[in-house]
Motif scaffolding. Structure first.
Motif, PDB file in Angstrom:
ATOM      1  N   GLU A   1     -25.024 -19.421  24.232  1.00 35.38           N
ATOM      2  CA  GLU A   1     -25.928 -20.533  24.493  1.00 35.38           C
ATOM      3  C   GLU A   1     -25.555 -21.240  25.796  1.00 35.38           C
ATOM      4  O   GLU A   1     -24.366 -21.461  26.070  1.00 35.38           O
ATOM      5  CB  GLU A   1     -25.882 -21.534  23.338  1.00 35.38           C
ATOM      6  CG  GLU A   1     -26.548 -21.030  22.067  1.00 35.38           C
ATOM      7  CD  GLU A   1     -26.544 -22.084  20.974  1.00 35.38           C
ATOM      8  OE1 GLU A   1     -25.626 -22.912  20.963  1.00 35.38           O
ATOM      9  OE2 GLU A   1     -27.459 -22.060  20.133  1.00 35.38           O
ATOM     10  N   ASP A   2     -26.551 -21.606  26.576  1.00 30.82           N
ATOM     11  CA  ASP A   2     -26.262 -22.232  27.874  1.00 30.82           C
ATOM     12  C   ASP A   2     -25.852 -23.695  27.753  1.00 30.82           C
ATOM     13  O   ASP A   2     -25.513 -24.335  28.751  1.00 30.82           O
ATOM     14  CB  ASP A   2     -27.449 -22.081  28.818  1.00 30.82           C
ATOM     15  CG  ASP A   2     -28.731 -22.715  28.274  1.00 30.82           C
ATOM     16  OD1 ASP A   2     -28.678 -23.388  27.219  1.00 30.82           O
ATOM     17  OD2 ASP A   2     -29.798 -22.529  28.889  1.00 30.82           O
TER      18      ASP A   2
ATOM     19  N   TYR B   1     -19.974 -21.513  28.143  1.00 33.67           N
ATOM     20  CA  TYR B   1     -20.973 -20.939  29.058  1.00 33.67           C
ATOM     21  C   TYR B   1     -20.714 -21.394  30.499  1.00 33.67           C
ATOM     22  O   TYR B   1     -20.840 -20.602  31.441  1.00 33.67           O
ATOM     23  CB  TYR B   1     -22.382 -21.346  28.618  1.00 33.67           C
ATOM     24  CG  TYR B   1     -23.468 -20.854  29.558  1.00 33.67           C
ATOM     25  CD1 TYR B   1     -23.900 -19.532  29.521  1.00 33.67           C
ATOM     26  CD2 TYR B   1     -24.055 -21.724  30.485  1.00 33.67           C
ATOM     27  CE1 TYR B   1     -24.895 -19.085  30.388  1.00 33.67           C
ATOM     28  CE2 TYR B   1     -25.046 -21.286  31.354  1.00 33.67           C
ATOM     29  CZ  TYR B   1     -25.465 -19.962  31.302  1.00 33.67           C
ATOM     30  OH  TYR B   1     -26.434 -19.509  32.162  1.00 33.67           O
TER      31      TYR B   1
ATOM     32  N   GLU C   1     -20.791 -18.558  33.397  1.00 32.67           N
ATOM     33  CA  GLU C   1     -22.207 -18.366  33.724  1.00 32.67           C
ATOM     34  C   GLU C   1     -22.432 -17.612  35.029  1.00 32.67           C
ATOM     35  O   GLU C   1     -23.464 -16.966  35.221  1.00 32.67           O
ATOM     36  CB  GLU C   1     -22.934 -19.710  33.764  1.00 32.67           C
ATOM     37  CG  GLU C   1     -22.421 -20.672  34.822  1.00 32.67           C
ATOM     38  CD  GLU C   1     -23.239 -21.962  34.834  1.00 32.67           C
ATOM     39  OE1 GLU C   1     -24.476 -21.881  34.752  1.00 32.67           O
ATOM     40  OE2 GLU C   1     -22.628 -23.052  34.917  1.00 32.67           O
TER      41      GLU C   1
ATOM     42  N   LEU D   1     -25.738 -13.617  29.656  1.00 31.99           N
ATOM     43  CA  LEU D   1     -27.100 -14.009  29.313  1.00 31.99           C
ATOM     44  C   LEU D   1     -27.106 -15.344  28.577  1.00 31.99           C
ATOM     45  O   LEU D   1     -26.296 -15.567  27.684  1.00 31.99           O
ATOM     46  CB  LEU D   1     -27.740 -12.947  28.408  1.00 31.99           C
ATOM     47  CG  LEU D   1     -27.740 -11.500  28.917  1.00 31.99           C
ATOM     48  CD1 LEU D   1     -28.274 -10.576  27.822  1.00 31.99           C
ATOM     49  CD2 LEU D   1     -28.568 -11.384  30.182  1.00 31.99           C
ATOM     50  N   ALA D   2     -28.024 -16.211  28.934  1.00 33.41           N
ATOM     51  CA  ALA D   2     -28.234 -17.449  28.181  1.00 33.41           C
ATOM     52  C   ALA D   2     -29.049 -17.126  26.935  1.00 33.41           C
ATOM     53  O   ALA D   2     -30.095 -16.469  27.019  1.00 33.41           O
ATOM     54  CB  ALA D   2     -28.961 -18.475  29.039  1.00 33.41           C
TER      55      ALA D   2
ATOM     56  N   SER E   1     -33.061 -16.779  26.487  1.00 33.26           N
ATOM     57  CA  SER E   1     -33.727 -16.668  27.789  1.00 33.26           C
ATOM     58  C   SER E   1     -34.605 -15.418  27.831  1.00 33.26           C
ATOM     59  O   SER E   1     -34.505 -14.517  26.986  1.00 33.26           O
ATOM     60  CB  SER E   1     -32.674 -16.615  28.900  1.00 33.26           C
ATOM     61  OG  SER E   1     -31.899 -15.421  28.783  1.00 33.26           O
ATOM     62  N   LYS E   2     -35.445 -15.363  28.837  1.00 35.05           N
ATOM     63  CA  LYS E   2     -36.302 -14.194  29.003  1.00 35.05           C
ATOM     64  C   LYS E   2     -35.471 -12.930  29.186  1.00 35.05           C
ATOM     65  O   LYS E   2     -35.776 -11.873  28.623  1.00 35.05           O
ATOM     66  CB  LYS E   2     -37.230 -14.401  30.202  1.00 35.05           C
ATOM     67  CG  LYS E   2     -38.291 -13.328  30.366  1.00 35.05           C
ATOM     68  CD  LYS E   2     -39.242 -13.669  31.507  1.00 35.05           C
ATOM     69  CE  LYS E   2     -40.303 -12.566  31.660  1.00 35.05           C
ATOM     70  NZ  LYS E   2     -41.249 -12.871  32.760  1.00 35.05           N
TER      71      LYS E   2
ATOM     72  N   HIS F   1     -32.479 -12.441  28.030  1.00 37.09           N
ATOM     73  CA  HIS F   1     -31.863 -12.128  26.737  1.00 37.09           C
ATOM     74  C   HIS F   1     -32.835 -11.321  25.876  1.00 37.09           C
ATOM     75  O   HIS F   1     -32.453 -10.315  25.253  1.00 37.09           O
ATOM     76  CB  HIS F   1     -31.449 -13.418  26.029  1.00 37.09           C
ATOM     77  CG  HIS F   1     -30.788 -13.189  24.703  1.00 37.09           C
ATOM     78  ND1 HIS F   1     -30.811 -14.135  23.700  1.00 37.09           N
ATOM     79  CD2 HIS F   1     -30.117 -12.123  24.187  1.00 37.09           C
ATOM     80  CE1 HIS F   1     -30.168 -13.683  22.656  1.00 37.09           C
ATOM     81  NE2 HIS F   1     -29.736 -12.458  22.916  1.00 37.09           N
TER      82      HIS F   1
END
Length: 889
Positions: free
Chosen positions: A573-574, A579, A583, A589-590, A593-594, A596
């Motif tokens: 998780e961002d 993270y 990052e 990957l967050a 997210s798209k 992810h």
């Protein structure tokens, strides 16, 4: 097949008379131990083993680590005697087993039922040993940090004692600092010597003592000498105990008993917000305070007596809240007035003939409680308060609609029941008023307004709320027809919000069959391709919990990037602290997210330390974007064997394809035999993070890192729990804080992530040498590396610590409840270190390690860790690649 055999055995057992069964059941009982000059004998009774006297059929082995020795034995009718040379004890580490096999099958050994034989201890070569039966015969080296010089007693010339003061005059002057040690029940209590005279011991603090019959020793450095005394016996009193010192064959022992006073009458009446108590005793007493002691937390509530008259009959009004504010059992103690106050235990055994009557109902805080006074097993006066049961259950789920019932609402005054839906992370909720029989259409509720994040869990509760808004009771609700599977659901509903995002709501249950709703969102911006069934086995997606990057997942991710051509991605998780640290790294990957979603749709191999729900932005179940076509790897987050865990194969419609373990014992005894996995589904590799542990660092501070309790599920439950009370008491213990300050040692407190919000700097009011470590401030692995001593309860991070050859002290104040569902392996096999059951014993262990420079005790890890190198990740990679090749073929 196993289930069928169990049912058949049960039927046969029910049909065969008990007296016949007793003649057929094979029994091996450990009776006693007798010591000889160069060896000792272990004596057992053997029943119902036919032809066990045939020598070739019976084999007995002494096993300690890689040491294995054949032991000699003799047989006389039903008596079996095993001869153990003392010399063999020098080959063992902290623990050894003696295994008996008859016809190649292991003989199960139990202790003799007589109380005097429950602890069999002896000395050899200045060491202290204990023998017990735990299936095999277990031989334990107790108190290995001490030497016992049994042939060199410390001679006492004079013994003197007054109230709370004991003085012993030694026959010889002692040049080094020494203390009086009390050994009983295989535990050592060290009483500090406050005398400045080198020929005298003076003890004024007896708080660490418990009732029993200790042997007395003189402690000099780390050496214990038995106390020799042949003078006159002595009796003395402390606040809590009467202590008799008794010469026993030239040595000094003691008998410690609590003060008691016999009750001749006891009556109670409830008057408004108080309970009026009338006590009558066999002797006059001058009461100062009634102490109400919570037996689960040892929290003491004092209630002062209004007068100081000395009488055999006294009365006291006790506020009802002092007795019923916590739902638990309590004992009552009378503290007397004067310069030498005593705490008198109230002996109610004489009242058995008149009884205490049944439980009575009392109204308190808008609720009817069931309260009762009773005679405890030890004969003392006890008190119990219990809530009236609130029976609740969902009996049917159909088309995202629940129906069920409530019983017990008459226990609440001016209150209304609700079905409450609470987001697990934000604690935002939506409520629906219900009746005794209820039916709730969940489609009519807007769960999107309470969701804390795109993928979340919403727990279900029944709440009883008073008209003034006070929540009187909040309890989870079960599903009558629950069949627990992690990757299935009982109902499904999809909602599109005003922004075009699709929210999926799924009704599921917990391992305890409590209902919950799992919800995830697919953003409008995510394009779902038509070929999600095509998985790429060169793309691996790794993770841990949603918010961490410090365990086996992250260790494996970095190794894959540095050593292979695998396209490895790590998801987190961002909003997590971890993270921010990673990052900028490639392929991080967050969560949600798209990118992810794109990798989740295509990844062929999933590797997680917890359930794979933590890796995927959608439900990990059949029918969700071809999740069933992935290869699922359980990297683990610890070593299994202490308590049952919820990763059993039967809990999944789509179980893990590969289960990573650290030893053959963990594989065979836990993951295969207990959890149902097959041989080809388990790989003995060791954990990925173990590769990063140094084996030679020498820090100086202490890490306090307890694990969680699965029965704590609300704020109120936490703040009223023994768990909270024990750790709050520990970190504020004056003796511990003084010890840390005296030796310049810091204790860093790192609570479990679910307890962080309760234990924090704002509420703890910490002294200078205790510090609070916030979640994410440091990685768990860094914390373990930077500390010299670990204090935990049941956490498997202790294995990391032991692997670094550093000591661990365990705090097992609630082991009975923690292991209420059983343990997978015997406690001595996996808890390597000191085990304390109360606060003072734990501080004793801490003090010992501080004073000896944090030197670890000898231990054998072969049954826990097959590999102790830095190649675990390579072995994991090879095992996963074998699965990939099988899938591709």
């Amino acid at each position: 097949m196993n289930a069928f055999r169990k049912k058949l055995a049960t039927r046969l057992r029910n049909r065969v008379p008990r007296r016949v069964r007793e003649r057929l059941i094979k029994k091996v009982t450990l009776r006693d131990v007798d010591a000889q000059e160069t060896y000792f004998n272990i004596n057992l009774t053997v029943q119902n083993f036919f032809n066990y006297k045939v020598e070739r059929k019976l084999n007995i082995h002494f096993i300690s680590g890689r040491t294995r020795r054949i032991l000699n034995y003799t047989i006389n009718q039903d008596r079996l005697q095993i001869k153990v040379p003392y010399a063999i004890l020098d080959e063992m580490d902290r623990r050894a087993t003696i295994e008996l096999k008859f016809n190649g099958k292991r003989m199960i050994i139990r202790m003799n039922g007589d109380e005097e034989y429950q602890s069999l201890s002896f000395f050899s070569n200045s060491r202290y040993f204990n023998i017990s039966a735990q299936g095999s015969i277990v031989l334990s080296h107790l108190l290995p940090e001490y030497q016992f010089e049994m042939e060199q007693p410390a001679k006492i010339e004079r013994l003197g004692g007054t109230y709370c003061i004991l003085e012993l005059t030694l026959k010889e002057k002692v040049e080094t600092e020494c203390h009086l040690a009390w050994l009983y029940q295989n535990k050592l209590r060290i009483l500090e010597n406050v005398s400045e005279d080198p020929e005298t011991l003076k003890i004024e603090d007896f708080a660490t003592l418990t009732q029993g019959h200790p042997k007395l020793y003189l402690l000099k450095g780390n050496t214990l000498f038995p106390v020799s005394y042949s003078g006159t016996p002595l009796s003395m009193e402390t606040v809590r105990y009467e202590i008799a010192f008794i010469p026993d064959r030239g040595y000094l022992s003691a008998e410690v008993v609590t003060h008691e006073i016999e009750m001749t009458a006891f009556e109670t009446t409830i008057e408004g917000e108080s309970i009026n108590m009338r006590f009558a005793f066999n002797l006059p007493v001058s009461p100062e305070t009634l102490l109400i002691v919570d037996t689960s937390t040892d929290v003491v509530t004092p209630v002062p007596f209004p007068t100081s008259e000395k009488d055999a009959e006294i009365r006291l009004d006790v506020p009802l809240g002092a007795l019923v504010d916590t739902v638990s059992r309590k004992k009552l103690i009378l503290k007397t007035r004067g310069t030498h106050p005593l705490q008198l235990q109230l002996n109610a055994s004489h009242l058995k003939r008149i009884g205490f009557g049944g439980a009575i109902q009392a109204e308190y805080a808008h609720e009817m409680l069931k309260i009762s006074f009773y005679q405890r097993r030890d004969g003392l006066l006890g008190f119990n308060v219990a809530e009236r049961p609130l029976r609740r259950q969902v009996t049917e789920i159909d088309d995202f609609t629940m129906q069920g019932y409530l019983k017990g609402l008459d226990a609440f005054i001016d209150a209304t029941p609700y079905l409450s839906f609470v987001d697990r992370y934000s604690l935002e909720s939506v409520r629906v008023e219900i009746d005794r029989l209820f039916r709730v259409d969940l489609k009519s509720l807007d769960f999107t307004q309470i969701k804390s994040k795109e993928k979340t869990v919403i727990d279900l509760f029944v709440e009883i709320i008073h008209s003034d808004g006070t929540v009187l009771r909040k309890e989870k609700i079960k599903f009558k027809h629950s069949v627990y599977k992690k990757d299935t659901h009982y109902g499904r509903h999809e909602v599109t919000d005003s922004d075009g995002n699709v929210h999926y709501h799924l009704i599921t249950t917990t391992p305890f069959n409590n209902l919950k709703i799992e919800s995830f969102m697919i953003p409008k911006s995510v394009e779902i391709t038509d070929d999600t069934e095509h998985k790429d086995y060169a793309i691996w997606l790794l993770g841990e919990r949603y918010d961490t990057a410090q365990d086996n997942g992250y260790a494996m991710f970095n190794w894959l990037k540095e050593n292979t051509d695998i396209e490895a991605y790590y998801v987190i998780e961002d909003t997590a602290e971890d993270y921010k640290k990673i990052e900028t790294e490639k392929n991080v990957l967050a969560f949600g997210s798209k990118a992810h979603f794109d990798i989740a749709f295509r990844a062929g191999v999933l590797l997680g330390t917890h359930d794979l729900e933590n890796l995927m932005p959608y439900k990990t179940a059949q029918g969700f974007f071809h999740y069933e076509d992935t290869i699922k790897i359980f990297l683990q987050h610890g070593v299994l064997g202490r308590k049952p865990v919820e990763y059993h194969r039967q809990y999944y419609e789509l179980p893990f394809d590969l289960f990573i373990v650290s030893s053959e014992a963990e594989k065979q005894e836990v993951v295969m035999e207990t959890m149902g996995y097959h041989e080809n589904e388990v790989a003995v590799t060791g954990l990925a993070r173990f590769d990063l542990l140094p084996h030679d660092n020498t820090p100086r501070d202490i890490l306090l890192m307890p694990t969680w309790r699965d029965w704590i599920n609300t704020d109120e439950a936490f703040l009223e729990s023994e768990y909270y009370a024990r750790y709050h008491s520990l970190i504020h213990n004056s003796r511990l804080n003084q010890l840390l300050e005296d030796y310049g040692v810091y204790l860093n407190f790192y609570p479990h992530y679910r307890a962080q919000s309760y234990f924090n700097n704002e509420h703890l009011d910490l002294r200078s040498h205790i510090r609070f470590i916030k979640l994410g401030q440091q990685t768990v692995q860094d914390l373990l590396i930077k500390h010299a001593l670990l204090i935990t309860d049941f956490s498997s991070v202790s294995f990391d610590f032991t692997l670094m050859n550093k000591p661990v002290a365990y705090y097992h104040f609630d082991a009975g409840r923690f292991f209420r569902h059983g343990s997978l392996r015997p406690i001595p096999e996996t808890f390597i270190g000191d085990i304390a059951k109360n606060e003072e014993a734990l501080i004793d262990a801490i003090e010992t390690y501080i004073k000896n420079g944090f030197q670890p005790k000898a231990h054998d890890l072969s049954g826990i860790l097959t590999y102790q190198d830095h190649n675990n990740r390579k072995r994991i990679y090879d095992s996963v690649m074998d699965k990939v090749k099988q899938r591709e073929d």
